[in-house]
Design an enzyme around this catalytic site. Structure first.
Site, PDB file in Angstrom:
ATOM      1  N   SER A 112       3.355   2.329   1.903  1.00  0.00           N
ATOM      2  CA  SER A 112       3.986   1.782   0.420  1.00  0.00           C
ATOM      3  C   SER A 112       3.127   1.054  -0.239  1.00  0.00           C
ATOM      4  O   SER A 112       1.631   1.447  -0.617  1.00  0.00           O
ATOM      5  CB  SER A 112       5.179   1.104   0.800  1.00  0.00           C
ATOM      6  OG  SER A 112       5.873   0.591  -0.584  1.00  0.00           O
ATOM      7  N   HIS A 113       3.265  -0.286  -0.627  1.00  0.00           N
ATOM      8  CA  HIS A 113       2.260  -1.111  -1.353  1.00  0.00           C
ATOM      9  C   HIS A 113       1.330  -1.710  -0.512  1.00  0.00           C
ATOM     10  O   HIS A 113       0.419  -2.750  -1.038  1.00  0.00           O
ATOM     11  CB  HIS A 113       3.217  -2.154  -2.048  1.00  0.00           C
ATOM     12  CG  HIS A 113       3.842  -2.681  -1.131  1.00  0.00           C
ATOM     13  ND1 HIS A 113       5.194  -2.118  -0.369  1.00  0.00           N
ATOM     14  CD2 HIS A 113       3.939  -4.027  -0.622  1.00  0.00           C
ATOM     15  CE1 HIS A 113       5.558  -3.032   0.603  1.00  0.00           C
ATOM     16  NE2 HIS A 113       5.118  -4.023   0.481  1.00  0.00           N
ATOM     17  N   ASP A 276       3.595   1.414  -7.152  1.00  0.00           N
ATOM     18  CA  ASP A 276       2.982   1.135  -6.186  1.00  0.00           C
ATOM     19  C   ASP A 276       2.280   2.335  -5.432  1.00  0.00           C
ATOM     20  O   ASP A 276       2.351   3.635  -5.844  1.00  0.00           O
ATOM     21  CB  ASP A 276       3.990   0.362  -5.151  1.00  0.00           C
ATOM     22  CG  ASP A 276       4.928   1.359  -4.368  1.00  0.00           C
ATOM     23  OD1 ASP A 276       5.316   2.447  -5.166  1.00  0.00           O
ATOM     24  OD2 ASP A 276       5.220   1.046  -3.239  1.00  0.00           O
ATOM     25  N   ASP A 278       3.259   4.503  -2.977  1.00  0.00           N
ATOM     26  CA  ASP A 278       3.963   5.685  -2.644  1.00  0.00           C
ATOM     27  C   ASP A 278       4.691   6.116  -4.217  1.00  0.00           C
ATOM     28  O   ASP A 278       5.670   7.099  -3.957  1.00  0.00           O
ATOM     29  CB  ASP A 278       4.563   5.889  -1.472  1.00  0.00           C
ATOM     30  CG  ASP A 278       5.326   4.759  -1.258  1.00  0.00           C
ATOM     31  OD1 ASP A 278       5.382   3.691  -1.875  1.00  0.00           O
ATOM     32  OD2 ASP A 278       6.626   4.843  -0.724  1.00  0.00           O
ATOM     33  N   ASP A 280       7.472   4.426  -5.331  1.00  0.00           N
ATOM     34  CA  ASP A 280       8.977   4.307  -5.355  1.00  0.00           C
ATOM     35  C   ASP A 280       9.036   2.905  -6.171  1.00  0.00           C
ATOM     36  O   ASP A 280      10.478   2.421  -6.421  1.00  0.00           O
ATOM     37  CB  ASP A 280       9.569   4.183  -4.101  1.00  0.00           C
ATOM     38  CG  ASP A 280       8.581   3.363  -2.940  1.00  0.00           C
ATOM     39  OD1 ASP A 280       7.945   2.881  -3.450  1.00  0.00           O
ATOM     40  OD2 ASP A 280       9.225   3.519  -1.616  1.00  0.00           O
ATOM     41  N   ARG A 281       7.994   1.893  -6.132  1.00  0.00           N
ATOM     42  CA  ARG A 281       8.207   0.700  -6.757  1.00  0.00           C
ATOM     43  C   ARG A 281       8.076   0.751  -8.324  1.00  0.00           C
ATOM     44  O   ARG A 281       7.132   1.464  -8.707  1.00  0.00           O
ATOM     45  CB  ARG A 281       7.399  -0.381  -6.249  1.00  0.00           C
ATOM     46  CG  ARG A 281       8.131  -0.666  -4.723  1.00  0.00           C
ATOM     47  CD  ARG A 281       7.532  -1.970  -4.201  1.00  0.00           C
ATOM     48  NE  ARG A 281       7.833  -2.085  -2.760  1.00  0.00           N
ATOM     49  CZ  ARG A 281       7.931  -3.204  -2.057  1.00  0.00           C
ATOM     50  NH1 ARG A 281       7.382  -4.240  -2.441  1.00  0.00           N
ATOM     51  NH2 ARG A 281       8.387  -3.157  -0.768  1.00  0.00           N
ATOM     52  N   LYS A 375      14.212   4.705  -3.786  1.00  0.00           N
ATOM     53  CA  LYS A 375      13.907   4.356  -5.084  1.00  0.00           C
ATOM     54  C   LYS A 375      12.824   5.098  -5.748  1.00  0.00           C
ATOM     55  O   LYS A 375      11.981   5.675  -5.105  1.00  0.00           O
ATOM     56  CB  LYS A 375      13.501   2.705  -4.907  1.00  0.00           C
ATOM     57  CG  LYS A 375      12.449   2.295  -3.997  1.00  0.00           C
ATOM     58  CD  LYS A 375      12.395   1.045  -3.483  1.00  0.00           C
ATOM     59  CE  LYS A 375      11.089   0.925  -2.477  1.00  0.00           C
ATOM     60  NZ  LYS A 375      11.587  -0.340  -1.381  1.00  0.00           N
TER      61      LYS A 375
HETATM   62  C1  G1P Z   1      10.238  -4.999   1.924  1.00  0.00           C
HETATM   63  C2  G1P Z   1      11.239  -5.505   0.607  1.00  0.00           C
HETATM   64  C3  G1P Z   1      12.565  -4.614   0.612  1.00  0.00           C
HETATM   65  C4  G1P Z   1      12.066  -3.201   0.784  1.00  0.00           C
HETATM   66  C5  G1P Z   1      11.104  -2.929   1.883  1.00  0.00           C
HETATM   67  C6  G1P Z   1      10.629  -1.398   1.806  1.00  0.00           C
HETATM   68  O1  G1P Z   1      10.917  -5.366   3.165  1.00  0.00           O
HETATM   69  O2  G1P Z   1      11.698  -6.996   0.847  1.00  0.00           O
HETATM   70  O3  G1P Z   1      13.363  -5.030  -0.069  1.00  0.00           O
HETATM   71  O4  G1P Z   1      13.157  -2.210   0.756  1.00  0.00           O
HETATM   72  O5  G1P Z   1       9.985  -3.719   1.737  1.00  0.00           O
HETATM   73  O6  G1P Z   1       9.898  -1.231   0.658  1.00  0.00           O
HETATM   74  P1  G1P Z   1      10.908  -6.480   4.094  1.00  0.00           P
HETATM   75  O7  G1P Z   1       9.297  -6.653   4.198  1.00  0.00           O
HETATM   76  O8  G1P Z   1      11.473  -7.637   3.207  1.00  0.00           O
HETATM   77  O9  G1P Z   1      11.606  -6.220   5.315  1.00  0.00           O
HETATM   78 ZN    ZN Z   2       6.643   1.612  -2.069  1.00  0.00          ZN
END
Ligand code: G1P
Ligand code: ZN
Length: 542
Positions: A112-113, A276, A278, A280-281, A375
């Site tokens: 992800s990010h 981000d 991948d 999705d954000r 997302k």
């Molecule tokens: C975090 C975000 C959550 C999101 C997840 C995946 O998870 O808070 O909303 O769904 O990344 O992108 P967390 O690190 O808080 O468990």
């Molecule tokens: Zn992501």
């Protein structure tokens, strides 16, 4: 052709909120990736001859793991693997491909990010046939299997060409390389009024989209510039790089600071957005105004009917528990259902599948709808563009109008990163122990009306998920929420979510941290954050 290879288990392959996420050197250990992927396959039934989708955000180690996935899929009897060219598929695009081609499931390679590179993060996530993240039942089975796995089945294929579109035979399996963007762009055209958005750009509307050297670059180029006619240069940092150019591909005010500063400056474009690693954000910024993801969810829900894909109205709205309650007021006004779920996109899947909700969102910059089961960053950007085009107002006017109509939820998240796991657990246990005695007491001048450890009862499959975060509710709709991150890769991260509701037509504008001052103090008084962690301030404020 197909080999059975003996292996020994690792004990740390527990999938978190978004799959298995570890540092690259961990994934590079002998058989580490093979073990996990085989554990996924061993936890599934009935995929023989069926299709598996695979793609990732292009980060370091992506191409190597794509090859392993293809060889293991062939070794385990899948009939076809669909792979995005170059191993690229954004997370929402992968979700769409799984659905559109009726695949059995998919493997999405991403962290992800989080940053990428030889010493940064990598991840593997399994998504089921509805296109969404695997439910806990499956991820638990994967973890259990990974602890005892003693062999994997792999086909000896040699390197498969994943850079040329088309189909090739790989043992008894077909490998189909597809363009990563085409199907996604086509889906977006069914949802949004591209003519209206094109006209908006023709009228001189200026936008800056920061792809952060991550996966949305090619998607943004094609959709914003080629199909919607936005000027060349609207999409920036659009070439995906294995290390994201050395940056965190996290579209927040810290890591997308250049965009933020530009949007606050004298020559700001009309609209700024970012996505981000991948895809999705999303980050949404108007000229001179940052839109919090919680407000964005509420505003998009209130205006979604302006886009062709949602003109029939919404069936319901869902948000994760820590997300602000701004969307609840929209649901109330529209007379539709409002669902509060634990953190993580997987909890929305059942609500979307059952037709209970159409739009969902999280405070962590995730917004999406029933068009896929993830997302979707660009989707949120396009819905904003559709709303801006239909209403002919600026982002600032739309947000101000929303606050005037529904009131304002001042909102911020404070993260304390890389704290010792034991310290973090002690802090949470301390809070849990206090819970029964909190209601009725006063802290930092605010009265607590209720306090609990959030448990979610899924209305569709009736499963129950407990210990999903501590909620402290104050009078007047203000809240503080505490939970530990499920996605970190080192130590623990404490997340504190702070929210204050101002119903009075919100004409006054306070600076957010200032508006939340007494609640921030209350959070520390209740949880003893400083005392436990020795930290005087959060590592990140969003
Ligand atoms: C975090 C975000 C959550 C999101 C997840 C995946 O998870 O808070 O909303 O769904 O990344 O992108 P967390 O690190 O808080 O468990
Ligand atoms: Zn992501």
């Amino acid at each position: 052709m197909i080999k059975e290879v003996a292996t020994t288990p690792y004990d740390d392959q527990k999938p978190g909120t978004s799959g298995l996420r570890k540092k690259v050197p961990v994934f590079q250990q002998e058989h580490y990736a093979e073990n996990f992927i085989q554990s996924v396959f061993d936890s599934l039934e009935g995929f023989e001859g069926k299709t598996l989708v695979v793609g990732g955000d292009g980060r370091f180690f992506n191409r190597e793991v794509i090859q392993k996935v293809i060889a293991l899929a062939a070794g385990n009897g899948f009939g076809r693997v669909i792979v995005g060219r170059g191993g690229i598929l954004s997370t929402p695009a992968a979700s769409n491909i799984i659905r559109k081609y009726k695949a059995f499931g998919g493997l999405i390679l991403s962290a992800s990010h989080n940053p990428g590179g030889p010493h940064e993060d990598f991840g593997i996530k399994y998504n089921i046939g509805n296109g969404g993240p695997a439910p806990e039942k499956i991820t638990d089975a994967i973890f259990a299997r990974s602890k005892v796995i003693d062999r994997f089945r792999i086909a000896d294929l040699g390197a498969i060409d994943i850079d040329t579109l088309g189909e090739t035979r790989a043992g008894d399996m077909i490998v189909q390389v597809i363009d990563p963007v085409t199907d996604y762009a086509a889906l977006m055209e069914t949802l949004f009024d591209f003519d209206a958005i094109r006209a908006l750009f023709r009228s001189g509307f200026r936008m800056a989209f920061d792809a952060m050297h991550a996966v949305t670059g090619p998607y943004a180029k094609e959709i914003l510039e080629n199909r919607l006619g936005a000027p060349d240069g609207t999409a920036r940092n659009f070439v995906p790089l294995p290390d994201f150019g050395g940056h965190h591909p996290d579209p927040n005010l810290v890591h997308a600071k250049d965009l933020y500063d530009e949007m606050m400056g004298p020559d700001a474009p009309d609209f700024g957005a970012a996505s981000d690693g991948d895809g999705d954000r999303n980050l949404i910024i108007g000229r001179g105004i940052f839109v919090t993801p919680s407000d964005s969810l509420a505003i998009l829900a209130a205006n979604a009917h302006l886009a062709p894909g949602y003109k029939q109205g919404l069936k319901g709205i869902a948000r994760s528990m820590p997300t602000s309650c701004a969307a609840d007021r929209v649901a109330e006004k529209l007379g539709i259902g409002m669902y509060e779920t634990p953190t993580g996109w997987k909890f929305f899947g059942n609500l979307l599948d059952a037709g209970l909700a159409t739009i969902c969102g999280e405070e962590s910059a995730g917004t999406g709808s029933d068009h896929v089961r993830e997302k979707d960053g660009l989707w949120a950007v396009l819905l904003w563009l559709n709303v801006l085009a239909s209403r002919g107002k600026s982002v600032e006017e739309i947000v101000a109008g929303h606050w005037a109509e529904f009131g304002r939820n001042y909102y911020s998240r404070h993260d304390y990163e890389e704290i010792d796991s034991e310290v973090a657990n002690r802090l949470m246990e301390g809070l849990r122990a206090k819970l029964p005695n909190l209601a009725g007491t006063e802290v930092s001048g605010r009265k607590i009306v209720a306090a609990d450890d959030f448990a979610y009862h899924d209305p569709v499959d009736e499963s129950v998920s407990r210990n999903q975060g501590i909620r402290i509710l104050f009078g007047g709709g203000s809240r503080v929420v505490f939970r530990l991150s499920g996605t970190g890769t080192s130590g623990a991260t404490l997340r504190v979510y702070i929210e204050r509701y101002e119903p009075e037509r919100a004409q006054h504008r306070l600076e957010t941290q200032e508006a939340l001052g007494d609640l921030i103090a209350a959070a520390d008084a209740i949880a003893g954050i400083r005392a436990h962690t020795g930290r005087s301030k959060p590592s990140v404020i969003t």
